[in-house]
Design an enzyme around this catalytic site. Structure first.
Site, PDB file in Angstrom:
ATOM      1  N   HIS A 106       0.829  -1.202   0.000  1.00 28.68           N
ATOM      2  CA  HIS A 106       0.000   0.000   0.000  1.00 28.68           C
ATOM      3  C   HIS A 106       0.869   1.259   0.000  1.00 28.68           C
ATOM      4  O   HIS A 106       1.397   1.654   1.025  1.00 28.68           O
ATOM      5  CB  HIS A 106      -0.873  -0.044   1.259  1.00 28.68           C
ATOM      6  N   PHE A 147       2.231   6.697  -5.073  1.00 27.45           N
ATOM      7  CA  PHE A 147       3.384   7.245  -5.799  1.00 27.45           C
ATOM      8  C   PHE A 147       3.045   8.588  -6.458  1.00 27.45           C
ATOM      9  O   PHE A 147       3.926   9.261  -6.962  1.00 27.45           O
ATOM     10  CB  PHE A 147       3.891   6.235  -6.837  1.00 27.45           C
ATOM     11  N   ARG A 148       1.767   8.948  -6.499  1.00 28.84           N
ATOM     12  CA  ARG A 148       1.307  10.263  -7.010  1.00 28.84           C
ATOM     13  C   ARG A 148       1.660  10.506  -8.471  1.00 28.84           C
ATOM     14  O   ARG A 148       1.687  11.661  -8.918  1.00 28.84           O
ATOM     15  CB  ARG A 148       1.901  11.407  -6.174  1.00 28.84           C
ATOM     16  N   ASP A 177      -8.925   2.489  -2.999  1.00 30.10           N
ATOM     17  CA  ASP A 177      -8.173   3.195  -1.966  1.00 30.10           C
ATOM     18  C   ASP A 177      -9.064   4.047  -1.078  1.00 30.10           C
ATOM     19  O   ASP A 177     -10.041   3.574  -0.528  1.00 30.10           O
ATOM     20  CB  ASP A 177      -7.037   4.030  -2.552  1.00 30.10           C
ATOM     21  N   HIS A 206      -4.960  -0.845   6.274  1.00 31.26           N
ATOM     22  CA  HIS A 206      -4.676  -0.103   7.525  1.00 31.26           C
ATOM     23  C   HIS A 206      -5.750  -0.202   8.609  1.00 31.26           C
ATOM     24  O   HIS A 206      -6.397   0.782   8.959  1.00 31.26           O
ATOM     25  CB  HIS A 206      -4.338   1.348   7.248  1.00 31.26           C
ATOM     26  N   ASN A 226      -5.630   9.200   7.491  1.00 31.43           N
ATOM     27  CA  ASN A 226      -6.823   8.345   7.428  1.00 31.43           C
ATOM     28  C   ASN A 226      -6.417   6.882   7.488  1.00 31.43           C
ATOM     29  O   ASN A 226      -5.611   6.479   6.660  1.00 31.43           O
ATOM     30  CB  ASN A 226      -7.591   8.562   6.118  1.00 31.43           C
ATOM     31  N   ASP A 256       1.229   2.614   3.619  1.00 29.91           N
ATOM     32  CA  ASP A 256       0.311   3.687   3.194  1.00 29.91           C
ATOM     33  C   ASP A 256       1.100   4.984   2.990  1.00 29.91           C
ATOM     34  O   ASP A 256       0.634   6.071   3.354  1.00 29.91           O
ATOM     35  CB  ASP A 256      -0.838   3.895   4.187  1.00 29.91           C
TER      36      ASP A 256
HETATM   37 ZN   LIG Z   1      -3.902   4.737   0.950  1.00 25.68          ZN
END
Ligand SMILES: [Zn+2]
Length: 451
Positions: free
Chosen positions: A69, A72-73, A167, A242, A297, A324
């Protein structure tokens, strides 16, 4: 890489999920060829191109990490992160395999887009990247993405596709999520669920002006229950991302227990926890600013939640540790963007907080961060220090103390909750397919402290 090059790692503490012993490792052609217990004669190496790396002291050689998880944007948010900066951050953190989420711009909702990213990652040659495909077009929750067009078996057609996920935007429609789970089942891969479609009770609490830590707990608990129920109906594989509340932990434990007792499971349930939820609490969030630098989050929770997560890691309720990794700019964080950068601190944080007083062995930590997440992805060629496995390894100094300075991160995201924290355990070298892709041996960190 020349196939005749080799790497000999001598006299290391070798740790994976099945062993913790002294020995040496020979890698050739990107694959682990031999593992020699300490004292066994080493072969005479005739290859003209080989390098020897000497172990000793508190150095351990472990499988490279596998992250289920990360964000990488790329494409779309170069101010936060790029494929290049994220890959450099990953190798600096000991990662050899990373799953990256689909909330890019454009959203990864077609195989062509994801394939293009995978191709760029392969050209860089730093980490084995597995882009996820979004469940719905544009992650808008309305129509399924291109998943129904995919033909199995995936290991022949699209071997880079190992996970589906929406996601941070849970699919609100039960019908669409159910169909996505069925598609995933047909393809034989898991759906990673973020678990924040909260239900009416959470909405009421929000409307009544209750604090976030109150309603987000109801959200997570409700959403976890919901996706498990849908996975049961679809007979698919749901992977809970998560996990952060003790109630969600209890539910997952109960469902897994019932599956084990009945001896046959109609669906598969796996779960991950993040280093920050396992090691930090709401106290850290408040100190950093709960609405800015400490915002993530799901939120950092209470000490009781954190202890429940650790128990869940110890008894196998939690299958894997995933970062994450969510890089943001300073401006975005000040405006409340949720998430922490995590690739470069994940191992050290877990080593420091979990492997102490012998509660969790280094071998078990290796399992949670390498072999077990690899299994969830169906990748059977990595996560062990054993002959025929991939030459994806990391050298760590298990005792090194170092102060986290986000200014020195390879990641563009400096939004670490660990800034200024002194961690124990440091990744010194990462080997990817037999090549050294990161090392700080010869370049001692001026900030490194001893002790
Ligand atoms: Zn995430």
């Amino acid at each position: 890489m020349s196939l005749s090059s080799g790497l000999l790692l001598r006299d290391f503490r070798l740790v994976d999920e099945t062993m913790d012993m002294l020995g040496s490792v020979w890698i050739e052609g990107g694959i682990i060829r031999d593992v020699f217990p300490q004292g066994a004669p080493l072969p005479e190496i005739r290859l003209p191109m080989h390098r020897t790396i000497q172990g000793g002291g508190s150095l351990a050689l472990m499988p490279a990490l596998v992250d289920l998880h990360a964000h990488f944007r790329d494409p779309g948010y170069p101010e936060k992160e790029t494929l290049e900066s994220a890959s450099l951050a990953a190798v600096a953190g000991g990662y050899g395999t990373v799953v990256c989420m689909a909330n890019t711009k454009p959203v990864m909702d077609s195989p062509a887009k994801a394939r293009a990213l995978k191709k760029r990652a392969d050209a860089l040659g730093l980490v084995d990247l597995y882009p996820v495909l979004a469940l719905t077009q544009g992650m808008e929750g309305k129509a399924l993405s291109d998943i129904p067009l995919l033909k199995g078996p995936l290991h022949e057609t699209e071997p880079w596709l190992r996970m589906l996920s929406e996601d941070g935007k849970d699919v609100v429609s039960d019908e669409i999520l159910y169909r996505a789970l069925q598609e995933a089942r047909r393809l034989g891969i898991p759906v990673s669920c973020h678990c924040d479609a909260g239900g009416p009770e959470a909405e009421e609490a929000k409307a009544a002006g209750k604090p976030r830590e109150f309603w987000s707990r109801i959200e997570e608990n409700h959403a976890t229950q919901r996706v498990i129920e849908l996975a049961r109906q679809a007979q698919g594989h749901v992977h809970i991302a998560h996990v952060s509340t003790r109630e969600a932990v209890d539910l997952i434990r109960k469902v897994k227990g019932a599956q084990q007792e009945s001896g046959h499971a109609v669906f598969t349930l796996t779960a991950e926890a993040s280093p920050h939820h396992l090691c930090l609490t709401e106290e850290t969030a408040h100190a950093l600013g709960a609405a800015t630098w400490g915002r993530v989050n799901p939120p950092l929770r209470t000490e009781a939640d954190r202890r429940a997560l650790i128990e869940a890691v110890l008894d196998g309720t939690i299958d894997a540790i995933a970062t994450d990794h969510a890089p943001h700019t300073e401006r975005d964080k000040l405006q409340g963007a949720p998430g922490f950068t995590g690739l470069e601190t994940g191992f050290a944080l877990c080593r420091m907080e979990l492997v102490r007083q012998d509660r969790l062995s280094l071998s078990r930590l290796s399992s949670l961060m390498s072999a077990s997440p690899a299994r969830i992805l169906g990748l059977t060629d990595r996560g062990r220090v054993a002959p025929t496995f991939r030459g994806d390894l990391m050298v760590v100094d298990t005792e090194a103390l170092w102060r986290v300075n986000p200014g020195r991160f390879r990641s563009r995201g400096k939004n670490s909750p660990c800034s200024g924290l002194t961690c124990r355990g440091r990744v010194l070298m990462t080997i990817y397919q037999g090549r050294v892709v990161f090392e700080s041996f010869l370049n001692p960190d001026p900030e490194k402290e001893t002790g």
